[in-house]
Write a protein that holds these residues in place. Structure first.
Motif, PDB file in Angstrom:
ATOM      1  N   GLY A   1      10.642  -6.314  -5.984  1.00 49.93           N
ATOM      2  CA  GLY A   1      10.799  -5.882  -7.521  1.00 49.93           C
ATOM      3  C   GLY A   1       9.536  -6.439  -8.253  1.00 49.93           C
ATOM      4  N   SER A   2       8.835  -7.012  -7.579  1.00 50.01           N
ATOM      5  CA  SER A   2       7.626  -7.616  -8.222  1.00 50.01           C
ATOM      6  C   SER A   2       6.396  -6.844  -7.960  1.00 50.01           C
ATOM      7  N   GLY A   3       6.407  -5.724  -7.024  1.00 46.41           N
ATOM      8  CA  GLY A   3       5.194  -4.946  -6.570  1.00 46.41           C
ATOM      9  C   GLY A   3       5.242  -3.971  -7.510  1.00 46.41           C
ATOM     10  N   LEU A   4       3.914  -2.983  -6.965  1.00 47.91           N
ATOM     11  CA  LEU A   4       3.687  -2.025  -7.903  1.00 47.91           C
ATOM     12  C   LEU A   4       4.780  -0.932  -8.179  1.00 47.91           C
ATOM     13  N   ILE A   5       5.314  -0.416  -6.942  1.00 45.60           N
ATOM     14  CA  ILE A   5       6.458   0.687  -6.965  1.00 45.60           C
ATOM     15  C   ILE A   5       7.755  -0.262  -7.664  1.00 45.60           C
ATOM     16  N   GLY A   6       8.103  -1.345  -7.245  1.00 42.37           N
ATOM     17  CA  GLY A   6       9.208  -1.923  -7.982  1.00 42.37           C
ATOM     18  C   GLY A   6       9.304  -1.962  -9.472  1.00 42.37           C
ATOM     19  N   SER A   7       8.114  -2.542  -9.935  1.00 45.27           N
ATOM     20  CA  SER A   7       8.087  -2.704 -11.310  1.00 45.27           C
ATOM     21  C   SER A   7       7.993  -1.413 -12.057  1.00 45.27           C
TER      22      SER A   7
ATOM     23  N   THR B   1      -5.500  -7.534  -9.657  1.00 47.56           N
ATOM     24  CA  THR B   1      -6.241  -8.546  -8.471  1.00 47.56           C
ATOM     25  C   THR B   1      -5.411  -8.128  -7.256  1.00 47.56           C
ATOM     26  N   ARG B   2      -4.345  -7.213  -7.443  1.00 46.10           N
ATOM     27  CA  ARG B   2      -3.480  -7.117  -6.027  1.00 46.10           C
ATOM     28  C   ARG B   2      -3.836  -5.601  -5.604  1.00 46.10           C
ATOM     29  N   SER B   3      -3.635  -5.374  -4.302  1.00 48.02           N
ATOM     30  CA  SER B   3      -3.437  -3.897  -3.922  1.00 48.02           C
ATOM     31  C   SER B   3      -4.460  -2.976  -4.439  1.00 48.02           C
ATOM     32  N   SER B   4      -3.889  -1.617  -4.470  1.00 44.88           N
ATOM     33  CA  SER B   4      -4.753  -0.731  -4.735  1.00 44.88           C
ATOM     34  C   SER B   4      -5.500  -0.588  -6.011  1.00 44.88           C
ATOM     35  N   THR B   5      -4.702  -1.222  -7.039  1.00 44.16           N
ATOM     36  CA  THR B   5      -5.301  -1.341  -8.481  1.00 44.16           C
ATOM     37  C   THR B   5      -6.482  -2.296  -8.334  1.00 44.16           C
ATOM     38  N   ARG B   6      -6.950  -2.776  -7.358  1.00 42.20           N
ATOM     39  CA  ARG B   6      -8.376  -3.302  -7.188  1.00 42.20           C
ATOM     40  C   ARG B   6      -9.255  -2.161  -7.322  1.00 42.20           C
ATOM     41  N   LEU B   7      -9.051  -1.068  -6.729  1.00 40.45           N
ATOM     42  CA  LEU B   7     -10.117  -0.264  -6.751  1.00 40.45           C
ATOM     43  C   LEU B   7     -10.547   0.223  -8.239  1.00 40.45           C
ATOM     44  N   LEU B   8      -9.505   0.093  -9.277  1.00 41.80           N
ATOM     45  CA  LEU B   8     -10.026   0.370 -10.658  1.00 41.80           C
ATOM     46  C   LEU B   8     -10.704  -0.889 -11.224  1.00 41.80           C
ATOM     47  N   ARG B   9     -10.357  -2.088 -10.747  1.00 45.24           N
ATOM     48  CA  ARG B   9     -11.123  -3.249 -11.272  1.00 45.24           C
ATOM     49  C   ARG B   9     -12.488  -3.276 -10.870  1.00 45.24           C
ATOM     50  N   TYR B  10     -12.693  -2.691  -9.545  1.00 44.56           N
ATOM     51  CA  TYR B  10     -14.042  -2.614  -8.852  1.00 44.56           C
ATOM     52  C   TYR B  10     -14.861  -1.610  -9.867  1.00 44.56           C
TER      53      TYR B  10
ATOM     54  N   PHE C   1      16.895   0.315  -2.024  1.00 44.62           N
ATOM     55  CA  PHE C   1      15.473   0.815  -1.921  1.00 44.62           C
ATOM     56  C   PHE C   1      14.553  -0.269  -1.680  1.00 44.62           C
ATOM     57  N   HIS C   2      14.170  -0.164  -0.341  1.00 44.40           N
ATOM     58  CA  HIS C   2      13.321  -1.198   0.482  1.00 44.40           C
ATOM     59  C   HIS C   2      11.919  -0.768   0.055  1.00 44.40           C
ATOM     60  N   CYS C   3      11.369  -1.631  -0.977  1.00 45.06           N
ATOM     61  CA  CYS C   3      10.027  -1.457  -1.437  1.00 45.06           C
ATOM     62  C   CYS C   3       9.145  -2.688  -1.154  1.00 45.06           C
ATOM     63  N   ALA C   4       9.827  -3.638  -0.589  1.00 45.54           N
ATOM     64  CA  ALA C   4       8.952  -5.042  -0.209  1.00 45.54           C
ATOM     65  C   ALA C   4       8.194  -4.608   1.087  1.00 45.54           C
ATOM     66  N   GLY C   5       7.119  -5.404   1.000  1.00 45.85           N
ATOM     67  CA  GLY C   5       6.294  -5.226   2.181  1.00 45.85           C
ATOM     68  C   GLY C   5       4.844  -5.957   1.998  1.00 45.85           C
ATOM     69  N   LEU C   6       4.170  -6.387   3.142  1.00 43.39           N
ATOM     70  CA  LEU C   6       2.978  -6.968   2.866  1.00 43.39           C
ATOM     71  C   LEU C   6       1.668  -6.116   3.265  1.00 43.39           C
TER      72      LEU C   6
ATOM     73  N   ILE D   1      -1.301   4.192  -3.526  1.00 41.19           N
ATOM     74  CA  ILE D   1      -0.598   4.405  -5.145  1.00 41.19           C
ATOM     75  C   ILE D   1      -1.216   3.858  -6.052  1.00 41.19           C
ATOM     76  N   LEU D   2      -1.593   4.600  -7.043  1.00 40.55           N
ATOM     77  CA  LEU D   2      -2.492   4.261  -8.200  1.00 40.55           C
ATOM     78  C   LEU D   2      -1.275   3.871  -9.366  1.00 40.55           C
ATOM     79  N   GLY D   3      -1.623   2.740 -10.017  1.00 39.75           N
ATOM     80  CA  GLY D   3      -0.504   2.346 -11.291  1.00 39.75           C
ATOM     81  C   GLY D   3      -1.318   1.372 -11.976  1.00 39.75           C
ATOM     82  N   PRO D   4      -1.059   0.958 -13.408  1.00 36.03           N
ATOM     83  CA  PRO D   4      -1.732  -0.046 -13.887  1.00 36.03           C
ATOM     84  C   PRO D   4      -0.795  -1.246 -14.007  1.00 36.03           C
TER      85      PRO D   4
END
Length: 339
Positions: free
Chosen positions: A7-13, A183-192, A67-72, A176-179
């Motif tokens: 639930g705290s991940g990008l998809i879950g949020s 500092t985590r996951s794929s959103t770091r591309l946008l931070r870069y 809905f199993h969204c958790a993962g490392l 997956i791209l999302g706001p």
């Protein structure tokens, strides 16, 4: 009652508010802190993790859909054991708990990495684009990233459940791209891109909007009677330089201008590996991340569009939306972005 992991991940949020908006009852798993997601007060939160089989059995009490969204997601060598624990053992525990409740439906979030395309090898780099579909076979003789292997093995646990009668569907998103937290996951591309870094690696990246991932999951998991199928979720394959340049322009920043040659990337990941071994620190670049995108891949998402009737918006629109939301969040919080 719908149970959501991650639930705290990008998809879950994005998934949890969408479920609440539909009037669904939601129970969600969290590990340390209840996520600050919209409509969080309407969620029945359960503290724990996927490695606790008893907790998962209790969590599925009165549940009709999962809905199993958790993962490392990690490419650091230090996380290989954790990847197997969370992505494989955790999924196996959830599948076993679901099998104890006949009639329950599971939507499992896998990854295009589990399809086996693009395994890192110097012989296959820089070849013609390879189109990958849901029929792709895992090459047991190829060198796969530990993350990809963990997602493949986790997906096998779901197929095991399906063979034992579990009503399950699998989705395989690309990047997956999302706001979200950048500092985590794929959103770091946008931070870069926001930080105006000069360097980029040649190659392509397959991306998809988080809103469309959620929409497809809701359609497949709640509305359609599909089971025993997997679906690629990917909007487009774009050059990494183009993605970073679009994000930089949206932020009003300078885009990267200097390509890192392949030979340099090969040297850098080896140096980083040596530094990690000597110091125990996490490498900034690994072999897998250095080679990512150098074998052109196109993940074909026609199957899911034919099944659900839902399409994918242009990647440029997704980037513009993400950057606007992230910029608003930075201004609102007064955060200072550092490299």
């Amino acid at each position: 009652m719908i149970f959501v992991t991650g639930g705290s991940g990008l998809i879950g949020s994005f998934l949890i508010p969408a479920l609440i908006a539909r009037g669904e009852q939601v129970r969600a798993l969290y590990r340390q802190h209840i996520p600050a997601v919209p409509a969080a007060e309407q969620v029945e939160w359960l503290q724990g993790d996927l490695l606790d089989p008893l907790l998962l059995r209790q969590a599925l009490e009165s549940v009709t859909h999962v809905f199993h969204c958790a993962g490392l997601v990690s490419y650091a060598p230090q996380d290989e054991d954790a990847l197997l624990q969370i992505n494989v053992e955790g999924t196996a525990n959830l599948v076993d708990a679901c099998l104890e409740r006949p009639g329950i439906r599971l939507c499992h979030v896998s990854s295009v990495a589990a399809l086996g395309g693009g395994a890192a090898s110097e012989e296959t780099l820089n070849t013609l684009p390879l189109v990958v579909t849901e029929d792709a076979k895992w090459d047991l003789g190829a060198a796969h990233a530990a993350y990809a292997t963990s997602k493949y093995l986790g997906e096998l646990e779901v197929w095991r459940g399906i063979s034992e009668g579990l009503a399950a569907v699998i989705v395989n998103p690309s990047v997956i791209l999302g706001p979200a937290d950048w500092t985590r996951s794929s959103t770091r591309l946008l931070r870069y891109a926001y930080q105006e870094h000069r360097f980029y690696t040649p190659g392509t990246i397959n991306v998809v909007d988080v809103r469309e991932v959620v929409a497809q999951m809701l359609r497949l998991g709640l509305e359609l009677p599909v089971r025993g199928e997997r679906y690629i979720l990917s909007a487009e394959a774009v050059p990494l330089r183009e993605l970073l340049a679009q994000a930089a322009r949206c932020f009003g920043k300078k885009p990267p201008t200097t390509a890192v040659p392949n030979w340099a990337a090969e040297v850098i990941w080896r140096l980083e590996h040596a530094r990690g071994v000597l110091t125990g620190s996490r490498p900034l670049i690994t072999k897998d991340t250095a080679r990512a995108g150098r074998q052109p891949l196109v993940y074909e998402a026609g199957k899911v569009q034919r099944t659900t009737g839902l399409g994918f918006r242009p990647v440029a629109d997704t980037i513009a939306w993400c950057c606007e939301e992230l910029r608003r969040n930075v201004v609102a919080s007064g955060a200072v972005v550092v490299s």
